[in-house]
Design an enzyme around this catalytic site. Structure first.
Site, PDB file in Angstrom:
ATOM      1  N   CYS A   2      47.359 -90.726  63.214  1.00 44.60           N
ATOM      2  CA  CYS A   2      46.468 -89.660  63.652  1.00 44.60           C
ATOM      3  C   CYS A   2      47.126 -88.326  63.312  1.00 44.60           C
ATOM      4  O   CYS A   2      48.237 -88.289  62.816  1.00 44.60           O
ATOM      5  CB  CYS A   2      46.291 -89.728  65.166  1.00 44.60           C
ATOM      6  SG  CYS A   2      45.798 -91.348  65.732  1.00 44.60           S
ATOM      7  N   ARG A  27      44.144 -87.347  58.189  1.00 45.08           N
ATOM      8  CA  ARG A  27      44.966 -88.379  58.827  1.00 45.08           C
ATOM      9  C   ARG A  27      44.137 -89.339  59.679  1.00 45.08           C
ATOM     10  O   ARG A  27      44.670 -90.254  60.300  1.00 45.08           O
ATOM     11  CB  ARG A  27      46.031 -87.725  59.715  1.00 45.08           C
ATOM     12  CG  ARG A  27      46.959 -86.807  58.945  1.00 45.08           C
ATOM     13  CD  ARG A  27      47.855 -86.067  59.891  1.00 45.08           C
ATOM     14  NE  ARG A  27      48.921 -86.916  60.365  1.00 45.08           N
ATOM     15  CZ  ARG A  27      50.120 -87.007  59.829  1.00 45.08           C
ATOM     16  NH1 ARG A  27      50.416 -86.289  58.771  1.00 45.08           N
ATOM     17  NH2 ARG A  27      51.026 -87.799  60.338  1.00 45.08           N
ATOM     18  N   TRP A  74      42.795 -91.913  63.938  1.00 48.85           N
ATOM     19  CA  TRP A  74      42.512 -93.070  63.098  1.00 48.85           C
ATOM     20  C   TRP A  74      42.805 -94.268  63.984  1.00 48.85           C
ATOM     21  O   TRP A  74      43.950 -94.487  64.391  1.00 48.85           O
ATOM     22  CB  TRP A  74      43.403 -93.088  61.860  1.00 48.85           C
ATOM     23  CG  TRP A  74      43.139 -94.228  60.924  1.00 48.85           C
ATOM     24  CD1 TRP A  74      42.056 -94.387  60.119  1.00 48.85           C
ATOM     25  CD2 TRP A  74      43.992 -95.360  60.683  1.00 48.85           C
ATOM     26  NE1 TRP A  74      42.179 -95.551  59.391  1.00 48.85           N
ATOM     27  CE2 TRP A  74      43.354 -96.158  59.712  1.00 48.85           C
ATOM     28  CE3 TRP A  74      45.229 -95.764  61.176  1.00 48.85           C
ATOM     29  CZ2 TRP A  74      43.902 -97.336  59.234  1.00 48.85           C
ATOM     30  CZ3 TRP A  74      45.780 -96.943  60.698  1.00 48.85           C
ATOM     31  CH2 TRP A  74      45.116 -97.718  59.734  1.00 48.85           C
ATOM     32  N   ASN A 100      50.445 -89.638  68.068  1.00 47.29           N
ATOM     33  CA  ASN A 100      50.345 -90.204  66.727  1.00 47.29           C
ATOM     34  C   ASN A 100      51.391 -91.296  66.624  1.00 47.29           C
ATOM     35  O   ASN A 100      52.568 -91.036  66.869  1.00 47.29           O
ATOM     36  CB  ASN A 100      50.620 -89.119  65.678  1.00 47.29           C
ATOM     37  CG  ASN A 100      50.804 -89.715  64.289  1.00 47.29           C
ATOM     38  OD1 ASN A 100      50.155 -90.693  63.941  1.00 47.29           O
ATOM     39  ND2 ASN A 100      51.701 -89.132  63.510  1.00 47.29           N
ATOM     40  N   GLY A 101      50.976 -92.515  66.272  1.00 48.29           N
ATOM     41  CA  GLY A 101      51.946 -93.606  66.150  1.00 48.29           C
ATOM     42  C   GLY A 101      51.497 -94.784  66.983  1.00 48.29           C
ATOM     43  O   GLY A 101      50.319 -94.913  67.308  1.00 48.29           O
ATOM     44  N   GLU A 470      44.661 -99.999  39.629  1.00 47.23           N
ATOM     45  CA  GLU A 470      44.303 -98.732  40.256  1.00 47.23           C
ATOM     46  C   GLU A 470      42.779 -98.520  40.207  1.00 47.23           C
ATOM     47  O   GLU A 470      42.170 -98.068  41.183  1.00 47.23           O
ATOM     48  CB  GLU A 470      45.053 -97.582  39.561  1.00 47.23           C
ATOM     49  CG  GLU A 470      44.700 -96.192  40.032  1.00 47.23           C
ATOM     50  CD  GLU A 470      44.943 -95.950  41.516  1.00 47.23           C
ATOM     51  OE1 GLU A 470      45.557 -96.793  42.188  1.00 47.23           O
ATOM     52  OE2 GLU A 470      44.492 -94.903  42.015  1.00 47.23           O
ATOM     53  N   LYS A 474      40.353 -98.048  43.506  1.00 46.19           N
ATOM     54  CA  LYS A 474      39.518 -96.853  43.679  1.00 46.19           C
ATOM     55  C   LYS A 474      38.079 -97.257  43.965  1.00 46.19           C
ATOM     56  O   LYS A 474      37.445 -96.726  44.854  1.00 46.19           O
ATOM     57  CB  LYS A 474      39.596 -96.030  42.384  1.00 46.19           C
ATOM     58  CG  LYS A 474      39.523 -94.580  42.535  1.00 46.19           C
ATOM     59  CD  LYS A 474      40.820 -93.888  42.832  1.00 46.19           C
ATOM     60  CE  LYS A 474      41.736 -94.552  43.776  1.00 46.19           C
ATOM     61  NZ  LYS A 474      42.996 -93.939  43.979  1.00 46.19           N
ATOM     62  N   GLU A 477      37.572 -98.870  47.422  1.00 41.62           N
ATOM     63  CA  GLU A 477      37.889 -97.931  48.500  1.00 41.62           C
ATOM     64  C   GLU A 477      36.755 -96.949  48.784  1.00 41.62           C
ATOM     65  O   GLU A 477      36.463 -96.655  49.941  1.00 41.62           O
ATOM     66  CB  GLU A 477      39.169 -97.207  48.058  1.00 41.62           C
ATOM     67  CG  GLU A 477      39.494 -95.945  48.719  1.00 41.62           C
ATOM     68  CD  GLU A 477      40.808 -95.367  48.253  1.00 41.62           C
ATOM     69  OE1 GLU A 477      41.142 -95.455  47.058  1.00 41.62           O
ATOM     70  OE2 GLU A 477      41.505 -94.791  49.092  1.00 41.62           O
ATOM     71  N   HIS A 493      42.519-119.322  34.028  1.00 38.47           N
ATOM     72  CA  HIS A 493      43.239-120.252  34.907  1.00 38.47           C
ATOM     73  C   HIS A 493      42.615-120.333  36.296  1.00 38.47           C
ATOM     74  O   HIS A 493      43.270-120.779  37.232  1.00 38.47           O
ATOM     75  CB  HIS A 493      44.719-119.854  34.990  1.00 38.47           C
ATOM     76  CG  HIS A 493      45.406-119.920  33.654  1.00 38.47           C
ATOM     77  ND1 HIS A 493      45.676-121.110  33.017  1.00 38.47           N
ATOM     78  CD2 HIS A 493      45.819-118.949  32.801  1.00 38.47           C
ATOM     79  CE1 HIS A 493      46.241-120.872  31.841  1.00 38.47           C
ATOM     80  NE2 HIS A 493      46.333-119.555  31.693  1.00 38.47           N
ATOM     81  N   LYS A 591      43.790 -90.414  54.916  1.00 41.00           N
ATOM     82  CA  LYS A 591      44.511 -89.968  53.732  1.00 41.00           C
ATOM     83  C   LYS A 591      45.991 -90.321  53.811  1.00 41.00           C
ATOM     84  O   LYS A 591      46.612 -90.672  52.825  1.00 41.00           O
ATOM     85  CB  LYS A 591      44.325 -88.449  53.594  1.00 41.00           C
ATOM     86  CG  LYS A 591      45.042 -87.819  52.408  1.00 41.00           C
ATOM     87  CD  LYS A 591      44.343 -88.165  51.121  1.00 41.00           C
ATOM     88  CE  LYS A 591      45.016 -87.581  49.897  1.00 41.00           C
ATOM     89  NZ  LYS A 591      44.694 -88.384  48.702  1.00 41.00           N
TER      90      LYS A 591
HETATM   91  C1  F6R Z   1      44.236 -94.898  47.317  1.00 43.75           C
HETATM   92  C2  F6R Z   1      45.166 -94.138  48.136  1.00 43.75           C
HETATM   93  C3  F6R Z   1      46.203 -94.875  48.882  1.00 43.75           C
HETATM   94  C4  F6R Z   1      47.533 -94.101  48.819  1.00 43.75           C
HETATM   95  C5  F6R Z   1      48.564 -94.772  49.725  1.00 43.75           C
HETATM   96  C6  F6R Z   1      49.910 -94.082  49.653  1.00 43.75           C
HETATM   97  O1  F6R Z   1      43.328 -94.052  46.692  1.00 43.75           O
HETATM   98  O2  F6R Z   1      45.080 -92.948  48.218  1.00 43.75           O
HETATM   99  O3  F6R Z   1      46.346 -96.163  48.404  1.00 43.75           O
HETATM  100  O4  F6R Z   1      47.969 -94.084  47.497  1.00 43.75           O
HETATM  101  O5  F6R Z   1      48.102 -94.755  51.041  1.00 43.75           O
HETATM  102  O6  F6R Z   1      49.809 -92.751  50.067  1.00 43.75           O
HETATM  103  P1  F6R Z   1      50.936 -91.712  49.686  1.00 43.75           P
HETATM  104  O7  F6R Z   1      50.904 -91.539  48.208  1.00 43.75           O
HETATM  105  O8  F6R Z   1      50.595 -90.464  50.430  1.00 43.75           O
HETATM  106  O9  F6R Z   1      52.239 -92.307  50.125  1.00 43.75           O
END
Ligand code: F6R
Length: 596
Positions: A2, A27, A74, A100-101, A470, A474, A477, A493, A591
C-alpha cells in the site's frame, strides 16, 4: 502493499494528504482513507474504490486539521471494502494507524486482544496494530509504540496519529520503505518521495527498526527501545521530468515516450564505478521480477552471444536461499523500475550479504534499491505511472545491453572493431524505436484482431523468446486475455495440442539464422486452425507469411527486443482498450509490489 502518507505543519492537512495519495495510487487502488486530528478528535474518512471515492466523501464533510495520515490500499488480507480500508482506529478513537506491509502474527494478536474485550471490525492484519498500541498506552505514546513493536512480527511501515498529541505524527519502519520529508516548518511521511516532493526539499529514508516523531517544532528519531538516535536530512536530488501527455492514457503516452528516453541516454556511462564493478566480475547473476526479470533474460542472451559468457537470471522471489552460487567475484545485477519491489530487495540483500557486489539498474534515483547497491545505473526514462512497465522495460533492456557491451570490451571478449560495430548498432536503436512508434495505427489494427482471441501464445527462440515472455505478460496484465509465452521449438512437445480456431500465435522472428525454423512454427500453428501474427525484422518478413505481418527495423537479433517489445506493448494496450479495460490500473495489480 500500500502507500502511506503523513503530514504535520501549518497548512490544512487534507489537501496535502490527498495530493500524496494521488501520487501513491500506483501502490494500490482498492481503497483509500485519511485520519486528521481536528484539535479535539481524530476524524477518519475512508472509502473502498479509487481515490476519487474518498475525494467525493471528503467533499461532503468538514475535516479540518493540520496533522494527519493517509493510506491507499492494495488488498492482501480482506477484500476491498470500506470496513477493510485504512486508517484503522483503536476503541474510542484514541489512535489511528495506516499500514504498508504484512503483520505475520496478527492472528494470535487478534486473539489476545479479543480475550481482553477488544472488538475487531475488519478482516485485515492491520487493525490489530491500532488496538495493540492503545492497549500498551499508559500515558506516553512513544513507549506504547515501542511495546507494540516488541510484539508485532512481519515487515511493515506505519503512520500513527493519536488523540493525545494533537500536532504530532509518528512513522515506524520495519523492513518496508518510509521516507521522512522536511518542508518549510512542516514535516511529512511517505512511502516514497514522489508523494511529498512538492513541498519537501529535504528528506531522509527511515532506517529499519526506527520510530520518527514529527511535530511542527521538529523531528526526533528513536529505536525500538525508545532510545534517541541521530539523523540528518539530506537535500533531495532532482528526479527526471514527469512528461505526461495530456488526454492520453498513461500507458499509451509512456510507450510514445520510449524514443525520447533512449535519446536522453545515461549519465556518464560507464561511470568509473560501473566500469570497476564490471572489471572485477568473474560471474553474473541478474535478479528481478516480472518485466524486470524479462529484461534480465535478454541480458543473458546478449552476454552469451556477444561476450560468450553464461549468465543466470533468477526471478527474485525464487532466490531465497541459494547463497552457494555467490562468491565475492559475482556481480549481482538487480533490475527494478521502482527500486522498491520487496522480492527484489530481499534477494539483492541476500546476495550482498553472501559477498556479491551489487549493481542496481533502476529508474528511481533515490530508492531503497539504489541505497542498498554498491553502484547504480539510473535508467532516466522519467516517471512511469501506468501499472504496466513499458518505457521502463525498454530502458532496462537498453541499459543492460550497454552493460553487456562494456563488459565484453573491458574483459577483451570482443575486439576493438567489434566493440565499435556493436556500439554503432546500439546508437541506432533510439531512431529505430521512432519507426516502430510511427506504425502505431497498423499495430492497433492487429490488436483489434487479437482482442477476440480465446488464447494468445507468444512464441520465439532465444532472444525472441525472452521478448515473447514480456509480450505475453503485457497482454494478460492489461487485457485479461489468456496468454502464454512458449519457446517455438517446444510447441510440438505438448502445447501444440491447444492450437485451434480462435487461438492466436504471435511469432517473434528477428534472427536470420532461425528463419526456416520460424517459418515452420508459423505453418505448424496455422495448419491446426490457429491464427498467426508475425513480428519480424524487415528483411525477413517476405519469408514469413502470416495473417498479420509486422515489420520492425533490422538490427542485431540480440538488440531486437528493444523494438519487438514496443510492438507487443501496443498489442496489449489497444486490445485492452477495445475490451474496455482500465489500461493504466489493471484489476488486482499495483505498480510497486512492496510485500513478499
Ligand atoms: C509488468 C510489471 C511488473 C514489474 C514488476 C517489477 O508490466 O510492471 O511485472 O515489472 O512488478 O517491478 P519493478 O521493476 O518496480 O521492480
Amino acid at each position: 502493499m500500500c502507500g502511506i502518507v503523513g503530514y504535520v505543519g501549518n497548512r490544512d492537512a487534507v489537501p496535502v494528504l490527498l495530493q500524496g495519495l494521488r501520487s501513491l495510487e500506483y501502490r494500490g487502488y482498492d481503497s483509500s482513507g485519511v485520519a486528521v486530528h481536528n484539535g479535539a478528535n481524530l476524524c477518519v474518512v475512508k472509502r473502498a474504490g479509487r481515490l476519487s471515492a474518498l475525494e467525493d466523501a471528503l467533499a461532503q464533510r468538514e475535516v479540518n486539521g493540520r496533522c494527519g495520515i493517509g493510506h491507499t490500499r492494495w488488498a492482501t488480507h480482506g477484500i476491498a471494502t470500506d470496513k477493510n480500508a485504512h486508517p484503522f482506529v483503536s476503541s474510542y478513537g484514541k489512535f489511528a494507524v495506516v499500514h504498508n506491509g504484512i503483520v505475520s502474527n496478527y492472528l494470535p494478536i487478534a486473539a489476545f486482544l479479543r480475550e481482553r474485550g477488544v472488538s475487531l471490525v475488519s478482516d485485515t492484519d492491520s487493525e490489530v496494530i491500532a488496538h495493540l498500541i492503545d492497549y500498551y498506552y499508559t500515558g506516553d505514546v512513544l513507549s506504547a509504540l515501542c511495546r507494540a513493536m516488541s510484539v508485532l512480527k512481519g515487515s511493515f511501515a506505519l503512520g500513527v496519529v493519536s488523540v493525545y498529541e494533537p500536532n504530532v505524527i509518528y512513522g515506524v519502519r520495519k523492513d518496508s520503505p518510509l521516507i521522512v520529508g522536511e518542508g518549510n516548518k512542516e514535516f511529512a511521511l511517505c512511502s516514497d518521495i514522489s508523494g511529498i516532493s512538492d513541498f519537501c526539499d529535504r528528506y531522509f529514508p527511515l532506517e529499519n527498526d526506527r520510530i520518527v516523531r514529527l511535530a511542527e517544532g521538529g523531528a526526533a528519531l528513536f529505536d525500538f527501545t525508545g532510545r534517541t538516535r541521530a539523523f540528518s536530512f539530506q537535500k533531495r536530488e532532482r528526479e527526471e521530468a514527469d512528461d505526461r501527455e495530456e488526454g492520453a492514457d498513461d500507458m499509451l503516452s509512456e510507450i510514445r515516450q520510449i524514443p525520447a528516453s533512449l535519446f536522453l541516454g545515461y549519465e556518464s556511462f560507464p561511470s568509473t564505478e560501473v566500469a570497476r564493478a564490471l572489471n572485477g566480475a568473474k560471474d553474473f547473476l541478474v535478479l528481478g521480477c516480472g518485466s524486470a526479470y524479462h529484461a534480465g533474460l535478454v541480458f543473458c542472451e546478449a552476454m552469451r552471444e556477444i561476450a560468450g559468457v553464461h549468465v543466470r537470471a533468477e526471478i527474485a522471489s525464487e532466490f531465497l536461499t541459494e547463497k552457494s552460487c555467490i562468491t565475492k567475484d559475482t556481480l549481482v545485477i538487480a533490475v527494478s523500475q521502482s527500486g522498491e519491489t520487496a522480492d527484489t530487495l530481499l534477494a539483492a540483500d541476500l546476495a550482498k550479504k553472501s559477498g556479491a557486489k551489487l549493481l542496481a539498474v533502476c529508474n528511481v534515483r533515490a530508492s531503497s534499491l539504489t541505497r542498498l547497491a554498491d553502484v547504480s545505473l539510473v535508467t532516466r526514462c522519467g516517471r512511469e505511472r501506468a501499472v504496466a512497465a513499458t518505457k521502463s522495460y525498454v530502458a532496462q533492456v537498453h541499459s543492460l545491453l550497454m552493460i553487456c557491451l562494456e563488459y565484453a570490451h573491458i574483459s577483451a571478449k570482443i575486439t576493438k572493431d567489434q566493440y565499435v560495430f556493436y556500439q554503432r548498432e546500439l546508437a541506432l536503436l533510439p531512431e529505430k524505436t521512432e519507426e516502430v512508434i510511427r506504425s502505431e495505427p497498423f499495430l492497433e489494427k492487429v490488436a483489434l484482431a487479437l482482442k477476440d482471441a480465446t488464447a494468445v501464445f507468444f512464441l520465439g527462440r532465444k532472444g525472441d523468446y525472452a521478448a515473447a515472455r514480456e509480450g505475453s505478460l503485457k497482454l494478460k496484465e492489461v487485457s485479461y486475455l489468456f496468454s502464454e509465452a512458449y519457446p517455438s521449438g517446444e510447441l510440438k512437445h505438448g502445447t501444440l495440442a491447444l492450437m485451434e480456431g480462435g487461438v492466436y500465435g504471435v511469432i517473434v522472428a528477428t534472427d536470420p539464422l532461425l528463419l526456416e525454423k520460424n517459418a515452420a512454427t508459423v505453418s505448424e500453428i496455422v495448419c491446426r486452425g490457429a491464427s498467426s501474427v508475425v513480428v519480424a525484422s524487415e528483411s525477413l518478413v517476405s519469408d514469413l507469411p502470416a495473417e498479420y505481418v509486422v515489420a520492425i527495423p533490422d538490427t542485431l537479433p540480440v538488440f531486437s527486443p528493444v523494438l519487438s517489445a514496443i510492438v507487443m506493448q501496443y498489442f496489449a494496450y489497444f486490445a485492452a482498450k477495445a475490451r474496455g479495460c482500465d489500461v493504466d490500473k489493471p484489476r488486482n495489480l499495483a505498480k510497486s509490489v512492496t510485500v513478499e
